[in-house]
Design a protein around this motif. Structure first.
Motif, PDB file in Angstrom:
ATOM      1  N   ILE A  53     -54.700 -36.979  20.955  1.00 37.98           N
ATOM      2  CA  ILE A  53     -55.012 -36.500  22.026  1.00 37.98           C
ATOM      3  C   ILE A  53     -54.603 -36.671  23.354  1.00 37.98           C
ATOM      4  O   ILE A  53     -54.036 -36.072  24.109  1.00 37.98           O
ATOM      5  N   LEU A  54     -54.597 -38.276  23.612  1.00 34.43           N
ATOM      6  CA  LEU A  54     -54.324 -38.691  24.672  1.00 34.43           C
ATOM      7  C   LEU A  54     -52.950 -38.592  24.935  1.00 34.43           C
ATOM      8  O   LEU A  54     -52.641 -38.715  26.201  1.00 34.43           O
ATOM      9  N   ARG A  55     -52.134 -38.488  23.964  1.00 32.70           N
ATOM     10  CA  ARG A  55     -50.670 -38.590  24.367  1.00 32.70           C
ATOM     11  C   ARG A  55     -50.363 -37.016  25.081  1.00 32.70           C
ATOM     12  O   ARG A  55     -49.136 -37.185  25.850  1.00 32.70           O
ATOM     13  N   GLN A  62     -54.952 -41.065  31.338  1.00 33.66           N
ATOM     14  CA  GLN A  62     -54.777 -42.138  30.297  1.00 33.66           C
ATOM     15  C   GLN A  62     -55.340 -43.187  31.025  1.00 33.66           C
ATOM     16  O   GLN A  62     -56.323 -43.805  30.341  1.00 33.66           O
ATOM     17  N   LYS A  63     -55.284 -43.434  32.251  1.00 41.02           N
ATOM     18  CA  LYS A  63     -55.920 -44.489  32.801  1.00 41.02           C
ATOM     19  C   LYS A  63     -57.571 -44.097  32.989  1.00 41.02           C
ATOM     20  O   LYS A  63     -58.289 -45.128  32.990  1.00 41.02           O
ATOM     21  N   ILE A  64     -57.722 -43.255  33.414  1.00 41.72           N
ATOM     22  CA  ILE A  64     -59.214 -42.653  33.239  1.00 41.72           C
ATOM     23  C   ILE A  64     -60.095 -42.983  32.333  1.00 41.72           C
ATOM     24  O   ILE A  64     -61.105 -43.230  31.907  1.00 41.72           O
ATOM     25  N   PHE A  65     -59.172 -42.584  31.064  1.00 40.64           N
ATOM     26  CA  PHE A  65     -59.748 -42.798  29.638  1.00 40.64           C
ATOM     27  C   PHE A  65     -60.011 -44.305  29.234  1.00 40.64           C
ATOM     28  O   PHE A  65     -61.025 -44.513  28.787  1.00 40.64           O
ATOM     29  N   LEU A  66     -59.040 -45.150  29.888  1.00 42.50           N
ATOM     30  CA  LEU A  66     -59.291 -46.620  29.798  1.00 42.50           C
ATOM     31  C   LEU A  66     -60.122 -47.161  30.497  1.00 42.50           C
ATOM     32  O   LEU A  66     -60.654 -48.235  30.085  1.00 42.50           O
ATOM     33  N   THR A  67     -60.382 -46.589  31.919  1.00 41.86           N
ATOM     34  CA  THR A  67     -61.181 -47.423  32.776  1.00 41.86           C
ATOM     35  C   THR A  67     -62.446 -46.689  32.764  1.00 41.86           C
ATOM     36  O   THR A  67     -63.751 -47.094  32.185  1.00 41.86           O
ATOM     37  N   GLY A 236     -40.478 -43.513  24.421  1.00 46.67           N
ATOM     38  CA  GLY A 236     -40.919 -44.043  23.105  1.00 46.67           C
ATOM     39  C   GLY A 236     -41.732 -42.956  22.301  1.00 46.67           C
ATOM     40  O   GLY A 236     -41.993 -43.360  21.097  1.00 46.67           O
ATOM     41  N   THR A 237     -42.377 -42.056  23.064  1.00 48.09           N
ATOM     42  CA  THR A 237     -43.463 -41.277  22.332  1.00 48.09           C
ATOM     43  C   THR A 237     -42.726 -40.020  21.639  1.00 48.09           C
ATOM     44  O   THR A 237     -43.108 -39.611  20.780  1.00 48.09           O
ATOM     45  N   GLY A 238     -41.789 -39.538  22.550  1.00 46.18           N
ATOM     46  CA  GLY A 238     -41.277 -38.380  21.718  1.00 46.18           C
ATOM     47  C   GLY A 238     -42.237 -37.253  21.597  1.00 46.18           C
ATOM     48  O   GLY A 238     -42.060 -35.997  21.343  1.00 46.18           O
ATOM     49  N   ALA A 239     -43.133 -37.428  22.694  1.00 47.54           N
ATOM     50  CA  ALA A 239     -44.027 -36.101  22.940  1.00 47.54           C
ATOM     51  C   ALA A 239     -44.308 -35.970  24.334  1.00 47.54           C
ATOM     52  O   ALA A 239     -44.203 -36.719  25.141  1.00 47.54           O
ATOM     53  N   ALA A 240     -44.673 -34.787  24.551  1.00 49.01           N
ATOM     54  CA  ALA A 240     -44.894 -34.465  26.249  1.00 49.01           C
ATOM     55  C   ALA A 240     -46.126 -35.024  26.470  1.00 49.01           C
ATOM     56  O   ALA A 240     -47.085 -34.980  25.636  1.00 49.01           O
ATOM     57  N   VAL A 241     -46.247 -35.661  27.935  1.00 47.94           N
ATOM     58  CA  VAL A 241     -47.521 -36.312  28.388  1.00 47.94           C
ATOM     59  C   VAL A 241     -47.612 -35.763  29.693  1.00 47.94           C
ATOM     60  O   VAL A 241     -47.379 -36.194  30.423  1.00 47.94           O
ATOM     61  N   GLY A 242     -48.101 -34.563  29.886  1.00 43.40           N
ATOM     62  CA  GLY A 242     -48.280 -34.014  31.102  1.00 43.40           C
ATOM     63  C   GLY A 242     -49.716 -32.945  31.573  1.00 43.40           C
ATOM     64  O   GLY A 242     -49.595 -32.501  32.424  1.00 43.40           O
ATOM     65  N   LEU A 243     -50.425 -33.033  30.714  1.00 45.73           N
ATOM     66  CA  LEU A 243     -51.686 -32.378  30.816  1.00 45.73           C
ATOM     67  C   LEU A 243     -52.457 -32.977  32.181  1.00 45.73           C
ATOM     68  O   LEU A 243     -52.427 -34.294  32.228  1.00 45.73           O
ATOM     69  N   ALA A 244     -52.546 -32.051  33.050  1.00 45.53           N
ATOM     70  CA  ALA A 244     -53.361 -32.672  34.334  1.00 45.53           C
ATOM     71  C   ALA A 244     -54.332 -31.556  34.650  1.00 45.53           C
ATOM     72  O   ALA A 244     -54.623 -30.710  34.022  1.00 45.53           O
ATOM     73  N   MET A 251     -59.891 -32.081  28.442  1.00 45.76           N
ATOM     74  CA  MET A 251     -59.658 -32.600  27.279  1.00 45.76           C
ATOM     75  C   MET A 251     -60.194 -34.078  27.208  1.00 45.76           C
ATOM     76  O   MET A 251     -60.639 -34.479  26.195  1.00 45.76           O
ATOM     77  N   PHE A 252     -60.464 -34.544  28.437  1.00 47.83           N
ATOM     78  CA  PHE A 252     -61.121 -35.828  28.667  1.00 47.83           C
ATOM     79  C   PHE A 252     -62.592 -35.966  28.045  1.00 47.83           C
ATOM     80  O   PHE A 252     -63.029 -36.606  27.238  1.00 47.83           O
TER      81      PHE A 252
END
Length: 377
Positions: A53-55, A62-67, A236-244, A251-252
């Motif tokens: 999901i995070l990708r 992604q930083k919000i999820f980790l912090t 390196g992921t080959g996937a779109a990472v753009g949800l904002a 999603m969060f």
């Protein structure tokens, strides 16, 4: 890369164990260490699911999820959640519940344990829905094709996953929830209510996040001629990472609810080791930190794209955990069993992915991605 991703986890481990040693001595240090290992072993499949999901989200979320997300995971689920459960169960105020947790740990443990049927029903049905929606969806890759092909065909029936979840909940309430463990008596009504709440939570949070994600994808398709409008690619992921924006926010929330559902068995299981809420929060918190770091590591390395059956193994582990949670309403199932089931399924899916990659070429090979390969596990 490894140090950058796991640096905070290593630092928190050192500080946490040192603090445990100072506050509670060698015994407390050992207990905190055991709890950390327990959390990691029980939640490894959680990291794989979260990474899937995070990708889809941009770097900021992604930083919000980790912090910020780790604060919710550690203090919310591992410290505040058990206290809230006691407050509701015993009809106490939050301050009285905290005092009870500190001054009468045995009674506090009994109250949390008595709330286990409700917790297990909520988490079990929520996780079961995640598994069912995965197994009923048509996918490019099939790990256990003899299961997944007929399931994908059945998934064309509307609301099938909801119907199955409700049937499982009803059967649980009529069988497992009667004469439950710990002398709690008949908990059928409690299990039914909590299970329905878990189902509603999944449909609402998952539905809203899915709506905004679909809306964003539609906007991207409408602006295909504008390269700048496309979601950025993460190397390196080959996937779109753009949800904002709203899509990433919901999603969060969905991620946090998933994490909460995964943490239920860990929190309850921790009482078999200690009933000190601060030891519990520290030990489980250290483990949760590693799971978050592992999630980010999987995203940044593009592991799920390179080893395509990992998500399958994680979802099968989720399905197994959901059933185990429901069974624990009545039966005592050691945490080591839960952990081993998850690790085994993920290990098998990883091995199958390696076999596939050797057959198709290097990991992430685009031509190999066009074919479905059953691993034969």
């Amino acid at each position: 890369m490894l140090l950058k991703t796991f640096g905070w986890s290593f630092a928190i481990t050192v500080l946490g164990l040192a603090l445990a040693g100072v506050l509670w001595g060698w015994q407390g240090l050992a207990i905190v260490g055991i709890l950390s290992i327990l959390e990691i072993s029980l939640s490894f499949d959680n990291a794989v699911i979260n990474a899937g999901i995070l990708r889809k989200m941009n770097a900021f979320w992604q930083k919000i999820f980790l912090t910020f997300g780790i604060l919710i995971a550690v203090f919310g689920m591992r410290l505040v959640f058990p206290v809230v459960i006691v407050a509701i169960t015993a009809k106490l105020g939050p301050i009285e519940a905290v005092k009870l947790a500190i001054s009468d740990k045995q009674h506090y443990q009994e109250l949390v344990t008595s709330a286990h049927p409700a917790i297990a029903a909520f988490g079990g049905i929520f996780l079961l829905m995640i598994f069912l929606d995965f197994i009923f969806e048509e996918r490019d890759y099939k790990w256990l094709s003899w299961i997944e092909k007929p399931m994908a065909k059945m998934g064309k029936l509307d609301m099938l996953s909801v119907i199955i979840a409700l049937v499982v909940l009803l059967v649980t309430a009529m069988t497992v929830a009667t004469n439950v463990a710990h002398g709690a008596g008949d908990k059928s009504a409690t299990v039914l209510l909590s299970g329905v709440a878990g189902l509603i939570t999944y449909l609402v949070v998952g539905g809203i996040s899915g709506y905004f994600e679909d809306k964003l994808e539609d906007e991207d398709e409408a602006e295909d001629d504008e390269p700048a409008a496309q979601p950025e690619k993460k190397a390196g992921t080959g996937a779109a990472v753009g949800l904002a924006g709203k899509a990433a926010f919901f999603m969060f929330l969905y991620l946090e609810v998933i994490d909460a559902s995964f943490s239920f068995d860990g929190v309850i299981g921790a009482f078999a080791i200690t009933n000190d809420i601060f030891m519990m929060a520290l030990g489980l918190g250290i483990g949760a930190m590693y799971i978050r770091s592992l999630t980010v590591f999987l995203v940044r390395k593009g592991t799920l794209d390179d080893y395509v059956y990992l998500e399958h193994g994680a979802h099968y582990a989720i399905g197994a955990l959901a059933i185990i949670l429901l069974l624990t309403i009545k039966y005592e199932i050691p945490e080591v069993v839960t952990g081993l089931v998850g690790i085994t399924l993920i290990g098998l899916s990883f091995a199958s992915s390696v076999i596939r990659n050797r057959r198709e070429g290097k990991p992430g090979d685009e031509e190999g991605a066009k074919s479905e390969v059953a691993s034969g596990v």
